[in-house]
Each structure stands twice: as C-alpha cells, then as structure tokens.
Write an enzyme that holds these catalytic residues in place. Structure first.
Site, PDB file in Angstrom:
ATOM      1  N   ASP A 108     -12.264 -10.502   0.064  1.00  0.00           N
ATOM      2  CA  ASP A 108     -13.396 -10.254  -0.844  1.00  0.00           C
ATOM      3  C   ASP A 108     -13.890 -11.581  -1.414  1.00  0.00           C
ATOM      4  OD1 ASP A 108     -13.469  -7.504  -0.600  1.00  0.00           O
ATOM      5  OD2 ASP A 108     -13.623  -7.166  -2.763  1.00  0.00           O
TER       6      ASP A 108
ATOM      7  N   TYR B  24       0.837  -1.198   0.000  1.00  0.00           N
ATOM      8  CA  TYR B  24       0.000   0.000   0.000  1.00  0.00           C
ATOM      9  C   TYR B  24       0.874   1.251   0.000  1.00  0.00           C
ATOM     10  CZ  TYR B  24      -4.038  -2.867   0.200  1.00  0.00           C
ATOM     11  OH  TYR B  24      -4.998  -3.775  -0.153  1.00  0.00           O
TER      12      TYR B  24
ATOM     13  N   LYS C 237       3.862 -15.466  -0.930  1.00  0.00           N
ATOM     14  CA  LYS C 237       4.387 -15.708  -2.272  1.00  0.00           C
ATOM     15  C   LYS C 237       5.915 -15.684  -2.170  1.00  0.00           C
ATOM     16  CE  LYS C 237       3.634 -16.193  -6.764  1.00  0.00           C
ATOM     17  NZ  LYS C 237       3.073 -17.437  -7.344  1.00  0.00           N
TER      18      LYS C 237
ATOM     19  N   ASP D  86      -1.512 -17.882  -4.912  1.00  0.00           N
ATOM     20  CA  ASP D  86      -2.247 -18.301  -6.123  1.00  0.00           C
ATOM     21  C   ASP D  86      -2.999 -19.605  -5.876  1.00  0.00           C
ATOM     22  OD1 ASP D  86       0.366 -19.139  -5.815  1.00  0.00           O
ATOM     23  OD2 ASP D  86       0.799 -19.330  -7.944  1.00  0.00           O
TER      24      ASP D  86
ATOM     25  N   ASP E 290      -6.538  -8.450   1.531  1.00  0.00           N
ATOM     26  CA  ASP E 290      -7.638  -7.652   0.991  1.00  0.00           C
ATOM     27  C   ASP E 290      -8.359  -8.435  -0.106  1.00  0.00           C
ATOM     28  OD1 ASP E 290      -9.248  -5.454   0.724  1.00  0.00           O
ATOM     29  OD2 ASP E 290      -7.916  -4.414  -0.660  1.00  0.00           O
TER      30      ASP E 290
HETATM   31  P1  ATP Z   1     -13.150  -0.267  -2.907  1.00  0.00           P
HETATM   32  O1  ATP Z   1     -12.113  -0.238  -3.977  1.00  0.00           O
HETATM   33  O2  ATP Z   1     -13.304   1.026  -2.193  1.00  0.00           O
HETATM   34  O3  ATP Z   1     -13.060  -1.471  -1.996  1.00  0.00           O
HETATM   35  P2  ATP Z   1     -14.898  -1.528  -4.796  1.00  0.00           P
HETATM   36  O4  ATP Z   1     -14.612  -0.958  -6.125  1.00  0.00           O
HETATM   37  O5  ATP Z   1     -14.324  -2.863  -4.412  1.00  0.00           O
HETATM   38  O6  ATP Z   1     -14.544  -0.432  -3.654  1.00  0.00           O
HETATM   39  P3  ATP Z   1     -17.410  -1.694  -3.533  1.00  0.00           P
HETATM   40  O7  ATP Z   1     -17.803  -0.320  -3.186  1.00  0.00           O
HETATM   41  O8  ATP Z   1     -16.902  -2.551  -2.433  1.00  0.00           O
HETATM   42  O9  ATP Z   1     -16.409  -1.621  -4.754  1.00  0.00           O
HETATM   43  O10 ATP Z   1     -18.618  -2.424  -4.249  1.00  0.00           O
HETATM   44  C1  ATP Z   1     -18.483  -3.559  -5.088  1.00  0.00           C
HETATM   45  C2  ATP Z   1     -19.882  -4.041  -5.459  1.00  0.00           C
HETATM   46  O11 ATP Z   1     -20.527  -4.569  -4.303  1.00  0.00           O
HETATM   47  C3  ATP Z   1     -20.776  -2.927  -5.988  1.00  0.00           C
HETATM   48  O12 ATP Z   1     -21.605  -3.399  -7.004  1.00  0.00           O
HETATM   49  C4  ATP Z   1     -21.607  -2.540  -4.783  1.00  0.00           C
HETATM   50  O13 ATP Z   1     -22.868  -2.027  -5.090  1.00  0.00           O
HETATM   51  C5  ATP Z   1     -21.728  -3.864  -4.006  1.00  0.00           C
HETATM   52  N1  ATP Z   1     -21.798  -3.613  -2.574  1.00  0.00           N
HETATM   53  C6  ATP Z   1     -20.787  -3.228  -1.771  1.00  0.00           C
HETATM   54  N2  ATP Z   1     -21.215  -3.045  -0.520  1.00  0.00           N
HETATM   55  C7  ATP Z   1     -22.533  -3.328  -0.506  1.00  0.00           C
HETATM   56  C8  ATP Z   1     -23.539  -3.312   0.512  1.00  0.00           C
HETATM   57  N3  ATP Z   1     -23.263  -2.991   1.789  1.00  0.00           N
HETATM   58  N4  ATP Z   1     -24.797  -3.646   0.157  1.00  0.00           N
HETATM   59  C9  ATP Z   1     -25.098  -3.999  -1.100  1.00  0.00           C
HETATM   60  N5  ATP Z   1     -24.190  -4.020  -2.107  1.00  0.00           N
HETATM   61  C10 ATP Z   1     -22.914  -3.687  -1.816  1.00  0.00           C
END
Ligand code: ATP
Length: 366
Positions: free
Chosen positions: A254, A140, A193, A226, A250
């Site tokens: 996800d 970061y 890694k 990976d 991170d």
């Molecule tokens: P960042 O880079 O800041 O982590 P990101 O680009 O990964 O952001 P997010 O904002 O996390 O994107 O959203 C990714 C997808 O998940 C989007 O389509 C968003 O609408 C959906 N999403 C994220 N949080 C929620 C929530 N609390 N409720 C419903 N949908 C969500």
C-alpha cells in the site's frame, strides 16, 4: 502449444465482488473483450457471484460451486470484496479473497509499483519495484489454521493472534522472488522482523538465505520491516524485488502503491503452481461505490499480469501480446490528465476511462 491454446477456449472466471467491484470489473471486461476480438483469442468469460450479492442469493459470500469452478477454469479475475461487512462464518460470511487464495494454493502475491511520467507522486524520484508477498500463512487468522481461526479471545479484555511461518511456504515464496529478480534487475531485498520474531521470522530468513545461496547471480540484502518503511519513502529507487511475509507485504505494498501515484493504480496477481487470480491491491472502497468514479487501472493492470502468466503457462505468445497492448493503452490514457479518474485529479468516469483504454487498444491494433 497446449490443446487449450490451439483450440482457444481459455476460460476466465469473473467475480465482481463488492463496493466498486462491479464497476471496475465491468470496465476491465470491456477492455478484455476488445483485445479478445482484435486478436481472435476466443477467451470466454465465466461470471459467478461472490460477496454480498451471493450472500443474498445463495446464503453465503462464497458458494462451494464457485470454489469448485475456480479450480477448473484457466484463471480468475476477482473484484475487491468488503469482507469486513460480512456476517460471521456461521451466517455465511466467508472472505472470498482469503479463501480462494488458500483453496487454489495461491502462495505468491505479486504486487508491482512503478511511477509513471506525468502522474504526481508524493516523492520526487521515479522507481520501479515489485513486492513478492507470501499469501497463504503469516498473521492472517483465516490462513493459519486447518480448522478454526488463528485468533482467539479467552476473556473480553484479552486477545491472541497466531502467526504461521513454515519452511515449505518460505522456500517457495523465496524461489518465486529470486526467479522474478532474474527477469528484472537481479536484486532481492528480504524484509523481516527476525530481531523480535526470532523463531518465526528466523525460520523465514533461514529458508530465504538457503534459496539465495543458489542464485549467485542475484544480489541479496536484508532489511528490518520498520527500517524498510522509512527507506521506501526516503528513496525507493534502489529496490527491485522486495520479498516478505504476508502482512508486512500487504502494508508495504500500500505504501509503495501510494508513492507510485495512488491505490487506484495498484495491480496484483495471486499465483500458485496451477492457478492464478488477478486482483486489485485495494479494497472495495465503499466511500466511492456506485458513483462511476473508481479508477479501474488496478484491475485492468492485474488482468495484464494474468494474461502474461497464461501466456507462459499455455506457451501462447498472443496472450502476452494482448497484455502488452492493454498495458500500452493504459499507459497512453493515463498520460493524458483530462482522461484520468478523480483519484488522479481528472474528472473522467470509470466507464468513460474504460472506453478510452479500449479505443486506444483499437488504435494500437491498426
Ligand atoms: P481493505 O481493508 O479491504 O483493503 P481499505 O480500508 O484499505 O480496504 P480501500 O477500499 O482500499 O480501503 O480504500 C482506501 C481508499 O482508497 C478509499 O478512500 C478509497 O476510496 C480509495 N480507493 C481504493 N481503490 C480505489 C480505486 N480503484 N479508485 C479510486 N479510489 C480508490
């Protein structure tokens, strides 16, 4: 019990953030206020502005007074921030999430992911794991330097990024993971890694192995990042605590969150020796902001984790009880398809969802 617990006055700072931040923060506060009243916890909430609204009113997305106050309160609740939309630092754009993690020395990001019966998952098996992610260094750019950024561009067609791994950072995140494993199924999977990043992940791995040697009651295994992304999809059941560096954590979290049902369920706690900050795993979700459709479970769940941390820190079991009540209420509401938000296939709005969780908290108290 500390003075703080005896006389109550636990102060929680509440930072709404950007995008869906105000909506999910308000939903979380609503639930917290109900449990606060029921259990007479006398917590007080200290609102402050960060993000784009702070930029408009204070000329910066993270006013110095907010950082100062965050060091003085008992805990912080931070809504998601849209830092990618901020102007450069010289024009007031500071990432409140990264900066607060650094300034409060919140070295561990604890990111649980578990399936819930009845909520659809892309895979068949149910699982329950926690990702323990190093939070203050790694790849970061805003965290790897004392001054300046860890990313630079000598020419328009050439860019470098520095990755910081320290023994200090590796030892402490490893201890955090092994201690957590002792409260769970006693297994740590370290993800790295080191076959390519021989020096940096080599150092991380060396430190983790030293720590692991002191926890003979905890099983320890190592996986390449990976391979781990594939193993997690194939079968997440064998994993308990997953220990890794900042960016790998991170990305993996996800993935794990999505396997558990979706980002809207992703709770997390940033913690250090002296401070903790509840923060959803996801971003500011601008695509759904202001529509009353965001799922606040992520931030409500993060706050449950904060209450648990506060309970241990202040030796006050009522705070853990408050967390358990909210967690049970959340589970009960999520069990009912009609009460779910659209991301989980329902058509309940953010506010109505929070009302349902608050009602359930009241039911549980009776
Ligand atoms: P960042 O880079 O800041 O982590 P990101 O680009 O990964 O952001 P997010 O904002 O996390 O994107 O959203 C990714 C997808 O998940 C989007 O389509 C968003 O609408 C959906 N999403 C994220 N949080 C929620 C929530 N609390 N409720 C419903 N949908 C969500």
């Amino acid at each position: 019990m500390t003075d703080n617990a005896k006389h109550s006055l636990l102060r929680l700072m509440v930072l709404e953030g950007d995008g869906i931040g105000p909506e999910i923060t308000s939903a979380t506060l609503h639930v917290l206020e109900v449990v606060n009243d029921i259990l007479a916890l006398k917590m007080t909430f200290v609102p402050a502005e960060v993000g784009l609204s702070a930029l408009r009113s204070h000329g910066t997305t993270l006013p110095a007074t907010v950082v100062e106050q965050a060091t003085q309160v008992d805990g912080v609740i931070l809504g998601p921030v849209a830092h990618n939309d901020y102007p450069p630092a010289a024009q007031g754009g500071v990432n409140p999430s990264g900066e607060l993690r650094k300034r409060l020395d919140l070295f561990a990001n604890i990111r649980p992911a578990r399936t819930r019966s009845n909520i659809a998952s892309p895979i068949a098996s149910s699982f329950d794991l926690v990702i323990v992610r190093e939070n203050t260094e790694g790849f970061y750019a805003d965290r790897s330097m004392y001054e300046g950024m860890g990313e630079f561009m000598p020419t328009p067609d050439l860019a470098f990024a520095l990755r910081k791994i320290s023994a200090h950072g590796s030892y402490r995140i490893a201890r955090q993971a092994f201690e957590l494993a002792r409260q769970r199924r006693r297994k740590v999977t370290t993800v790295h890694k080191a076959n390519v990043l021989r020096l940096s992940d080599g150092l991380f791995l060396r430190c983790v192995r030293e720590v692991a040697a002191g926890y003979t009651d905890v099983e320890h295994e190592e996986r390449l990042i990976d391979a781990m992304t594939a193993l997690l999809i194939r079968d997440p059941r064998p994993f308990d605590v997953v220990l890794t560096t900042n960016m790998f954590g991170d990305i993996l979290s996800d993935e794990a969150c999505e396997l558990a049902g979706g980002l809207g369920l992703g709770a997390s706690l940033n913690l250090g020796e002296a401070h903790a900050m509840a923060q959803a795993q996801h971003g500011a979700a601008p695509d759904i902001a202001g529509k009353d459709v965001a799922n606040p479970s992520s931030l409500i769940g993060s706050t449950v984790m904060l209450l648990d941390w506060l309970s241990t820190r202040h030796n006050d079991p009522r705070l853990a009880q408050a967390g358990r009540m909210i967690d049970q209420a959340l589970d009960a509401v999520l069990m009912q398809p009609a009460l779910r938000t659209p991301d989980l296939g329902g058509n309940t709005g953010t506010r109505a969802f929070a009302d349902a969780v608050a009602d359930k908290v009241r039911d549980l108290a009776e």
